[in-house]
Design a protein around this motif. Structure first.
Motif, PDB file in Angstrom:
ATOM      1  N   GLY A   1     -37.832  16.662 -12.256  1.00  0.00           N
ATOM      2  CA  GLY A   1     -38.712  16.459 -11.094  1.00  0.00           C
ATOM      3  C   GLY A   1     -39.527  15.171 -11.161  1.00  0.00           C
ATOM      4  O   GLY A   1     -40.580  15.080 -10.534  1.00  0.00           O
TER       5      GLY A   1
ATOM      6  N   HIS B   1     -38.859  -4.796 -12.806  1.00  0.00           N
ATOM      7  CA  HIS B   1     -37.747  -5.305 -13.611  1.00  0.00           C
ATOM      8  C   HIS B   1     -37.317  -6.651 -13.009  1.00  0.00           C
ATOM      9  O   HIS B   1     -36.358  -6.740 -12.234  1.00  0.00           O
ATOM     10  CB  HIS B   1     -36.580  -4.321 -13.564  1.00  0.00           C
TER      11      HIS B   1
ATOM     12  N   ASN C   1     -30.830  11.263 -14.360  1.00  0.00           N
ATOM     13  CA  ASN C   1     -30.438   9.848 -14.545  1.00  0.00           C
ATOM     14  C   ASN C   1     -29.070   9.589 -13.933  1.00  0.00           C
ATOM     15  O   ASN C   1     -28.842   8.563 -13.281  1.00  0.00           O
ATOM     16  CB  ASN C   1     -30.370   9.462 -16.026  1.00  0.00           C
TER      17      ASN C   1
ATOM     18  N   ASP D   1     -41.136  16.565  -5.997  1.00  0.00           N
ATOM     19  CA  ASP D   1     -40.896  15.781  -7.212  1.00  0.00           C
ATOM     20  C   ASP D   1     -42.061  14.802  -7.349  1.00  0.00           C
ATOM     21  O   ASP D   1     -43.168  15.101  -6.882  1.00  0.00           O
ATOM     22  CB  ASP D   1     -39.498  15.133  -7.190  1.00  0.00           C
TER      23      ASP D   1
ATOM     24  N   VAL E   1     -30.421  22.840  -3.954  1.00  0.00           N
ATOM     25  CA  VAL E   1     -30.933  21.536  -4.403  1.00  0.00           C
ATOM     26  C   VAL E   1     -31.031  21.580  -5.921  1.00  0.00           C
ATOM     27  O   VAL E   1     -31.711  22.461  -6.472  1.00  0.00           O
ATOM     28  CB  VAL E   1     -32.329  21.249  -3.797  1.00  0.00           C
TER      29      VAL E   1
ATOM     30  N   CYS F   1     -37.826  12.432 -18.012  1.00  0.00           N
ATOM     31  CA  CYS F   1     -36.719  12.593 -17.060  1.00  0.00           C
ATOM     32  C   CYS F   1     -35.446  13.071 -17.764  1.00  0.00           C
ATOM     33  O   CYS F   1     -35.234  12.806 -18.939  1.00  0.00           O
ATOM     34  CB  CYS F   1     -36.461  11.292 -16.294  1.00  0.00           C
ATOM     35  N   SER F   2     -34.599  13.788 -17.022  1.00  0.00           N
ATOM     36  CA  SER F   2     -33.410  14.398 -17.629  1.00  0.00           C
ATOM     37  C   SER F   2     -32.186  13.499 -17.435  1.00  0.00           C
ATOM     38  O   SER F   2     -32.130  12.688 -16.502  1.00  0.00           O
ATOM     39  CB  SER F   2     -33.145  15.762 -16.981  1.00  0.00           C
TER      40      SER F   2
ATOM     41  N   GLY G   1     -33.746   0.772 -16.210  1.00  0.00           N
ATOM     42  CA  GLY G   1     -34.919   0.676 -17.064  1.00  0.00           C
ATOM     43  C   GLY G   1     -35.047  -0.736 -17.589  1.00  0.00           C
ATOM     44  O   GLY G   1     -34.252  -1.621 -17.237  1.00  0.00           O
TER      45      GLY G   1
ATOM     46  N   SER H   1     -39.882   6.554 -17.341  1.00  0.00           N
ATOM     47  CA  SER H   1     -40.164   7.997 -17.390  1.00  0.00           C
ATOM     48  C   SER H   1     -39.340   8.690 -18.474  1.00  0.00           C
ATOM     49  O   SER H   1     -39.198   9.906 -18.456  1.00  0.00           O
ATOM     50  CB  SER H   1     -39.802   8.610 -16.031  1.00  0.00           C
TER      51      SER H   1
ATOM     52  N   ASN I   1     -27.814  19.742  -1.463  1.00  0.00           N
ATOM     53  CA  ASN I   1     -28.875  18.771  -1.139  1.00  0.00           C
ATOM     54  C   ASN I   1     -28.754  18.219   0.281  1.00  0.00           C
ATOM     55  O   ASN I   1     -28.733  16.988   0.486  1.00  0.00           O
ATOM     56  CB  ASN I   1     -28.867  17.621  -2.170  1.00  0.00           C
TER      57      ASN I   1
ATOM     58  N   PRO J   1     -27.339  18.618 -19.226  1.00  0.00           N
ATOM     59  CA  PRO J   1     -28.047  17.782 -18.237  1.00  0.00           C
ATOM     60  C   PRO J   1     -29.565  17.791 -18.364  1.00  0.00           C
ATOM     61  O   PRO J   1     -30.225  16.856 -17.935  1.00  0.00           O
ATOM     62  CB  PRO J   1     -27.620  18.400 -16.895  1.00  0.00           C
TER      63      PRO J   1
ATOM     64  N   GLU K   1     -29.249   9.678 -10.126  1.00  0.00           N
ATOM     65  CA  GLU K   1     -29.952   8.528  -9.520  1.00  0.00           C
ATOM     66  C   GLU K   1     -29.390   7.189  -9.987  1.00  0.00           C
ATOM     67  O   GLU K   1     -29.878   6.144  -9.566  1.00  0.00           O
ATOM     68  CB  GLU K   1     -31.449   8.578  -9.876  1.00  0.00           C
TER      69      GLU K   1
ATOM     70  N   PRO L   1     -35.380   4.399 -18.511  1.00  0.00           N
ATOM     71  CA  PRO L   1     -36.393   4.455 -17.454  1.00  0.00           C
ATOM     72  C   PRO L   1     -37.779   4.618 -18.076  1.00  0.00           C
ATOM     73  O   PRO L   1     -37.900   5.212 -19.153  1.00  0.00           O
ATOM     74  CB  PRO L   1     -36.031   5.714 -16.662  1.00  0.00           C
TER      75      PRO L   1
ATOM     76  N   GLY M   1     -27.205  14.351  -6.311  1.00  0.00           N
ATOM     77  CA  GLY M   1     -27.054  15.805  -6.227  1.00  0.00           C
ATOM     78  C   GLY M   1     -26.362  16.282  -4.972  1.00  0.00           C
ATOM     79  O   GLY M   1     -26.454  17.454  -4.605  1.00  0.00           O
TER      80      GLY M   1
END
Ligand SMILES: Cc1cc2nc3c(=O)[nH]c(=O)nc-3n(C[C@H](O)[C@H](O)[C@H](O)COP(=O)(O)OP(=O)(O)OC[C@H]3O[C@@H](n4cnc5c(N)ncnc54)[C@H](O)[C@@H]3O)c2cc1C
Length: 484
Positions: free
Chosen positions: A73, A371, A144, A32, A68, A139-140, A151, A135, A452, A111, A147, A133, A200
């Motif tokens: 990524g 942040h 999100n 990633d 995984v 990013c998906s 942001g 990204s 994972n 997703p 994780e 974020p 995950g």
């Protein structure tokens, strides 16, 4: 170790060309955004339907093949790093926005939809999705959720966990379960909260319902420059303690300011030692009042100059520097290592000082862009992996930063997750009883440990080796660290 041959045949029957099996095809997925860790996957599945995801998981479950999940990524902790003998399940082709319900202010998405695509789709209805974020173009939403991403605007509007109402999750056995409810109130145990941020390890997210917010009536962005990093850091706490809660409150130090200005020509003051970007939003009258208070407080806290973005264009330009700061800093050295720890705001100045001391000790430059309102630090350690021991030094430097965060009463991750990167520092954060509770939860969702594996939660054995705790004696604090 090669993936199970019978499983590979069954998966090929299911997916045809959407199962990648050759090393040349699979190598693109070997890491990633934490590129220091790489492992080429042996199998990559690119499903286009939820039914395919379920069928893939059933095959892998039956044959004991580790899985995984991967979104886009962009993860920074190695969460989507492939594992030996396993399958990488890429969700990016499940990328449809299923519904925008403007009346109920919700969006239902697959997703693989990117974070920013939700706000783009909701904008015609005057709505947006708040967690943003840096990204967010790539990013998906599945990533999100996994994780619990944050942001710039999460200070006022909350993290992913505060903005997701419902998740459909496919278990390792291939069953679909619905967690939470799109009404916001779900009976039963709060498993939605458990799954958000679970990296995950508990199931594969195949649908997400998020809360949308009305676009604010007025937005203002204030840039406060400081001649001193400590004063800038202290201003953060003073602002919030005085009751001003900006939509975003971001801090950058001199190396980050210079790198962002060179990259994005965003009008940052190059002579400043640090700056704060403070955004206030809401109803016009409230914003006027809040902006005035923020200016007074920042001047009283020692700001050397203040500038308010003249219009939406200038605001976008000023944010572009912050949002592109990681790639901008990335141009300063062949490699950079982005850390992510959170501390109580009142310790910002002391921890930044400690990071500066570590930078001298490890002889590696560091840029800070983060942040600040959330106390969520992102030191970017600059190094050259091609030079003798620089990678090892960068990793040790990073681990010491996280230990300093824990010593300050903070945490080893703010928003980037644990992945493979922070398994060691997790041992300083938690004792054996907490880690055992995490493992028990994992076993409840995934008894065979196929999802994972080896990520996010360290084994007790690993922690014993890390030296941060005694397996039978519980958590050992770090006596050698400065107390805050
Ligand atoms: C330049 C840059 C800036 C960034 N800024 C921020 C920021 O401001 N805030 C922030 O929080 N993060 C930030 N990140 C980190 C990253 O973008 C987020 O963690 C993001 O949520 C990861 O999404 P992804 O789709 O890329 O997930 P991936 O990297 O593909 O996966 C991340 C984790 O999620 C799991 N996962 C992915 N999809 C699913 C699914 N459908 N079901 C179950 N598990 C899944 C994976 O197994 C892995 O553990 C940044 C990254 C970069 C490179």
């Amino acid at each position: 170790m090669a993936a199970d041959a019978q499983a590979t045949r069954e998966l090929a029957d299911l997916l045809g060309p959407d199962l990648l099996v050759t090393p040349d095809a699979c190598v693109a997925f070997d890491c990633d955004a934490l590129t220091a860790h790489r492992h080429p996957p042996e199998l990559v599945a690119l499903p286009t339907t939820v039914e395919q995801v379920q069928a893939i998981l059933r095959v892998c479950h039956r044959h004991g093949v580790p899985v995984v999940a991967r979104g886009s990524g962009t993860g920074l902790s190695g969460g989507a790093l492939p594992v030996a003998g396993g399958l990488l399940l890429v969700l990016s082709r499940l990328n449809r926005i299923l519904e925008i319900d403007a009346e109920r202010c919700i969006a239902r998405v697959q997703p693989g939809v990117t974070n920013l695509a939700i706000s783009d789709a909701a904008a015609p209805d005057g709505l947006y999705y708040a967690p943003d974020p840096s990204s967010q173009v790539a990013c998906s939403v599945g990533g999100n959720v996994a994780e619990n991403s944050g942001g710039v605007h999460c200070l006022k509007y909350g993290l992913t966990v505060h903005n997701v109402l419902e998740v459909k999750l496919v278990t390792m056995a291939g069953d679909m379960i619905t967690l939470g409810a799109d009404t916001g109130e779900a009976p039963g145990l709060n498993l939605l909260g458990v799954v958000i941020g679970s990296e995950g390890m508990l199931g594969v997210v195949v649908e997400v319902t998020v809360r949308l917010l009305p676009l604010p009536g007025r937005v203002e962005l204030l840039l406060a420059a400081f001649d001193d990093v400590g004063r800038c850091a202290d201003a953060v706490g003073r602002l919030i303690a005085a009751g001003v809660v900006p939509a975003g409150l971001e801090m950058m130090d001199a190396p980050a300011i210079r790198a962002a200005e060179a990259f994005a020509q965003c009008g940052y003051p190059l002579d400043a030692q640090a700056l704060l970007l403070c955004e206030v939003d809401g109803l016009a009258a409230d914003v006027e009042h809040e902006l005035g208070r923020a200016q007074d407080l920042l001047l009283a806290a020692g700001a050397s100059s203040l500038r308010i973005a003249a219009d939406a264009d200038e605001r976008r330009r000023m944010w572009s520097g912050r949002k592109s700061a990681f790639p901008a800093v990335g141009r300063l050295a062949p490699d950079y290592y982005c850390m992510d720890g959170t501390i109580p705001r009142r310790h910002l100045a002391a921890v930044l000082e400690r990071i500066a001391a570590l930078s001298r000790e490890y002889r590696l430059a560091v840029a800070n862009v983060f942040h600040a309102g959330d106390g969520n630090l992102h030191p970017l350690i600059l190094f050259d992996a091609g030079q003798d021991d620089e990678l090892a030094r960068a990793e040790r430097f990073g681990a010491e930063i996280l230990e300093a965060c824990v010593a300050a009463g903070g945490t080893v991750t703010g928003e980037h997750g644990v992945g493979v990167e922070k398994l060691g520092p997790m041992c300083s954060q938690f004792g054996a009883p907490e880690l055992e509770a995490f493992h028990a939860l994992k076993r409840a969702f995934d008894p065979a440990g196929l999802l994972n594996p080896g990520k996010a939660v360290p084994t007790l054995q690993r922690c014993a080796e890390y030296g941060a705790m005694r397996v039978h004696g519980g958590h050992l604090p770090f006596p050698h660290l400065p107390r805050f």
